[in-house]
Motif scaffolding. Sequence first.
Motif, PDB file in Angstrom:
ATOM      1  N   ALA A  24      -0.766 -38.064  -6.673  1.00 52.89           N
ATOM      2  CA  ALA A  24      -1.121 -36.910  -5.859  1.00 52.89           C
ATOM      3  C   ALA A  24      -1.164 -35.658  -6.733  1.00 52.89           C
ATOM      4  N   VAL A  25      -1.875 -34.655  -6.276  1.00 57.32           N
ATOM      5  CA  VAL A  25      -1.858 -33.339  -6.924  1.00 57.32           C
ATOM      6  C   VAL A  25      -1.320 -32.334  -5.919  1.00 57.32           C
ATOM      7  N   ARG A  26      -0.405 -31.497  -6.393  1.00 58.40           N
ATOM      8  CA  ARG A  26       0.179 -30.466  -5.542  1.00 58.40           C
ATOM      9  C   ARG A  26      -0.087 -29.105  -6.168  1.00 58.40           C
ATOM     10  N   PHE A  27      -0.533 -28.163  -5.355  1.00 54.28           N
ATOM     11  CA  PHE A  27      -0.829 -26.830  -5.862  1.00 54.28           C
ATOM     12  C   PHE A  27      -0.683 -25.818  -4.728  1.00 54.28           C
ATOM     13  N   ILE A  28      -0.531 -24.558  -5.113  1.00 54.81           N
ATOM     14  CA  ILE A  28      -0.571 -23.498  -4.118  1.00 54.81           C
ATOM     15  C   ILE A  28      -1.899 -22.762  -4.234  1.00 54.81           C
ATOM     16  N   LEU A  29      -2.411 -22.347  -3.098  1.00 51.04           N
ATOM     17  CA  LEU A  29      -3.561 -21.452  -3.025  1.00 51.04           C
ATOM     18  C   LEU A  29      -3.056 -20.156  -2.399  1.00 51.04           C
ATOM     19  N   VAL A  30      -3.223 -19.065  -3.140  1.00 45.97           N
ATOM     20  CA  VAL A  30      -2.745 -17.766  -2.679  1.00 45.97           C
ATOM     21  C   VAL A  30      -3.904 -16.782  -2.693  1.00 45.97           C
ATOM     22  N   GLY A  31      -4.048 -16.039  -1.625  1.00 42.85           N
ATOM     23  CA  GLY A  31      -5.090 -15.021  -1.541  1.00 42.85           C
ATOM     24  C   GLY A  31      -4.549 -13.771  -0.891  1.00 42.85           C
ATOM     25  N   GLY A  32      -5.150 -12.636  -1.236  1.00 43.29           N
ATOM     26  CA  GLY A  32      -4.703 -11.393  -0.627  1.00 43.29           C
ATOM     27  C   GLY A  32      -5.793 -10.339  -0.634  1.00 43.29           C
ATOM     28  N   GLU A  33      -5.696  -9.432   0.303  1.00 40.58           N
ATOM     29  CA  GLU A  33      -6.658  -8.340   0.390  1.00 40.58           C
ATOM     30  C   GLU A  33      -6.322  -7.286  -0.660  1.00 40.58           C
ATOM     31  N   PRO A  34      -7.236  -6.983  -1.583  1.00 40.24           N
ATOM     32  CA  PRO A  34      -6.941  -5.975  -2.610  1.00 40.24           C
ATOM     33  C   PRO A  34      -6.644  -4.616  -1.989  1.00 40.24           C
ATOM     34  N   LEU A  35      -5.700  -3.898  -2.585  1.00 42.78           N
ATOM     35  CA  LEU A  35      -5.351  -2.572  -2.088  1.00 42.78           C
ATOM     36  C   LEU A  35      -6.286  -1.503  -2.649  1.00 42.78           C
ATOM     37  N   GLY A  36      -6.748  -1.705  -3.881  1.00 36.53           N
ATOM     38  CA  GLY A  36      -7.657  -0.749  -4.503  1.00 36.53           C
ATOM     39  C   GLY A  36      -7.042   0.616  -4.726  1.00 36.53           C
ATOM     40  N   GLU A  37      -5.727   0.650  -4.953  1.00 38.30           N
ATOM     41  CA  GLU A  37      -5.023   1.908  -5.168  1.00 38.30           C
ATOM     42  C   GLU A  37      -4.519   2.004  -6.604  1.00 38.30           C
ATOM     43  N   PRO A  38      -4.241   3.216  -7.088  1.00 39.35           N
ATOM     44  CA  PRO A  38      -3.633   3.359  -8.418  1.00 39.35           C
ATOM     45  C   PRO A  38      -2.301   2.629  -8.468  1.00 39.35           C
ATOM     46  N   LEU A  39      -1.977   2.094  -9.641  1.00 41.15           N
ATOM     47  CA  LEU A  39      -0.749   1.321  -9.813  1.00 41.15           C
ATOM     48  C   LEU A  39       0.008   1.838 -11.024  1.00 41.15           C
TER      49      LEU A  39
ATOM     50  N   SER B 142       0.839  -1.189   0.000  1.00 37.22           N
ATOM     51  CA  SER B 142       0.000   0.000   0.000  1.00 37.22           C
ATOM     52  C   SER B 142       0.881   1.248   0.000  1.00 37.22           C
ATOM     53  N   SER B 143       0.286   2.377  -0.353  1.00 37.19           N
ATOM     54  CA  SER B 143       1.039   3.631  -0.425  1.00 37.19           C
ATOM     55  C   SER B 143       1.731   3.953   0.895  1.00 37.19           C
ATOM     56  N   LYS B 144       1.103   3.601   2.017  1.00 40.47           N
ATOM     57  CA  LYS B 144       1.691   3.924   3.318  1.00 40.47           C
ATOM     58  C   LYS B 144       2.892   3.056   3.661  1.00 40.47           C
ATOM     59  N   HIS B 145       3.078   1.947   2.913  1.00 41.77           N
ATOM     60  CA  HIS B 145       4.180   1.035   3.204  1.00 41.77           C
ATOM     61  C   HIS B 145       5.260   1.024   2.125  1.00 41.77           C
ATOM     62  N   LYS B 146       5.045   1.715   1.022  1.00 37.80           N
ATOM     63  CA  LYS B 146       5.983   1.605  -0.098  1.00 37.80           C
ATOM     64  C   LYS B 146       7.392   2.095   0.235  1.00 37.80           C
ATOM     65  N   MET B 147       7.497   3.058   1.151  1.00 41.23           N
ATOM     66  CA  MET B 147       8.805   3.630   1.450  1.00 41.23           C
ATOM     67  C   MET B 147       9.317   3.231   2.835  1.00 41.23           C
ATOM     68  N   ILE B 148       8.877   2.085   3.341  1.00 42.43           N
ATOM     69  CA  ILE B 148       9.399   1.593   4.616  1.00 42.43           C
ATOM     70  C   ILE B 148      10.795   1.008   4.411  1.00 42.43           C
ATOM     71  N   GLU B 149      11.488   0.762   5.495  1.00 40.41           N
ATOM     72  CA  GLU B 149      12.824   0.164   5.425  1.00 40.41           C
ATOM     73  C   GLU B 149      12.726  -1.288   4.936  1.00 40.41           C
ATOM     74  N   PRO B 150      13.687  -1.731   4.141  1.00 44.13           N
ATOM     75  CA  PRO B 150      13.689  -3.132   3.695  1.00 44.13           C
ATOM     76  C   PRO B 150      13.816  -4.088   4.889  1.00 44.13           C
ATOM     77  N   ARG B 151      13.262  -5.289   4.736  1.00 42.43           N
ATOM     78  CA  ARG B 151      13.410  -6.303   5.781  1.00 42.43           C
ATOM     79  C   ARG B 151      13.267  -7.685   5.162  1.00 42.43           C
ATOM     80  N   TYR B 152      13.723  -8.695   5.915  1.00 40.57           N
ATOM     81  CA  TYR B 152      13.651 -10.083   5.463  1.00 40.57           C
ATOM     82  C   TYR B 152      12.997 -10.949   6.526  1.00 40.57           C
ATOM     83  N   GLN B 153      12.256 -11.926   6.051  1.00 39.72           N
ATOM     84  CA  GLN B 153      11.803 -13.020   6.898  1.00 39.72           C
ATOM     85  C   GLN B 153      12.208 -14.300   6.173  1.00 39.72           C
TER      86      GLN B 153
END
Length: 303
Positions: free
Chosen positions: A244-259, A129-140
């Motif tokens: 077997a079948v293996r797959f990823i399921l990915v979901g996220g909350e839309p930001l709804g901001e200009p890109l 989101s716009s409020k997080h775009k310029m935060i300090e880099p980090r790793y997990q």
Amino acid sequence: MPQRETCSSVTEPRPVVRKFLARPQHEGVGAIVRRSIGRFELKYFDPFLVLDEFSVTAPAGFPDHPHRGFETVTYMLQGSVTHEDFEGHKGTIEAGDLQWMTAGKGIVHSEMPAAQGTQKGLQLWINLSSKHKMIEPRYQEMPSKDIAEASKDGIKVRVIAGEALGIKSPIQTKTPTMYLDFTLKPGSHLQQPIPESWNAFVYVLEGEGVFGSTKSQPVASHHILLLGSSGDGLEAWNKSGSKAVRFILVGGEPLGEPLVQFGPFVMNTEEEIDQTVSDFENYVNGFEKARHWRSEAAIGLDF
């Protein structure tokens, strides 16, 4: 330790509204990726910018390059990759390991093969989101042994982000995200809740699965399936008699901001992109250390 929480059932499965095969293309220096999000069929699936299934063999790879304004999630499937950046961070992730990198205001890094043979994995770009775009880099970073896992009724899940089968990942996401690696044995049936209003997709890694409706045709590996917004979760079946079948399921909350995206820079306006390019070219505002830095891999291979 991962937290155990109650996992509700799915009362109204989300339909599959779009499906296509991720075809191979060249990326980086000599690397091959199957890009499903971030190509002409699907430029953006808010908040997801890119999904690549990559395959790389030395000396090919992804030498020194910058990022700003989003997160990269690298999940290794085979082999190993070494990451270096201009802050002095260096590490190697192997099969089953995870790196969740928040580029924030700026990072320059490289990702290169760390073993003989072909290295394979997934890389997902998640917008900030716009409020997080310029935060300090980090790793997990999380080794395979520490990724939360659960099994039930022929279903196995690795919980990279979010929760499934009562297991919750400790990964902290700036943009609310779920990232689940499922393996379904023959004859098994999955019901996985998805938060209301979130965008979600499935990417098939191995085998064939049926998704959304029991009447749907099986879908094979390297296909992405976009799920509709109506419904409270994913239903999936493995109707195969032997595999077997293996797959990823990915979901996220839309930001709804200009890109606005310019290669590895993702901001909200053209002016911010212009400023980012200027910052990078002038080694300021987060890119100061890029002036004199080159990765060991880049120096050794003379990229």
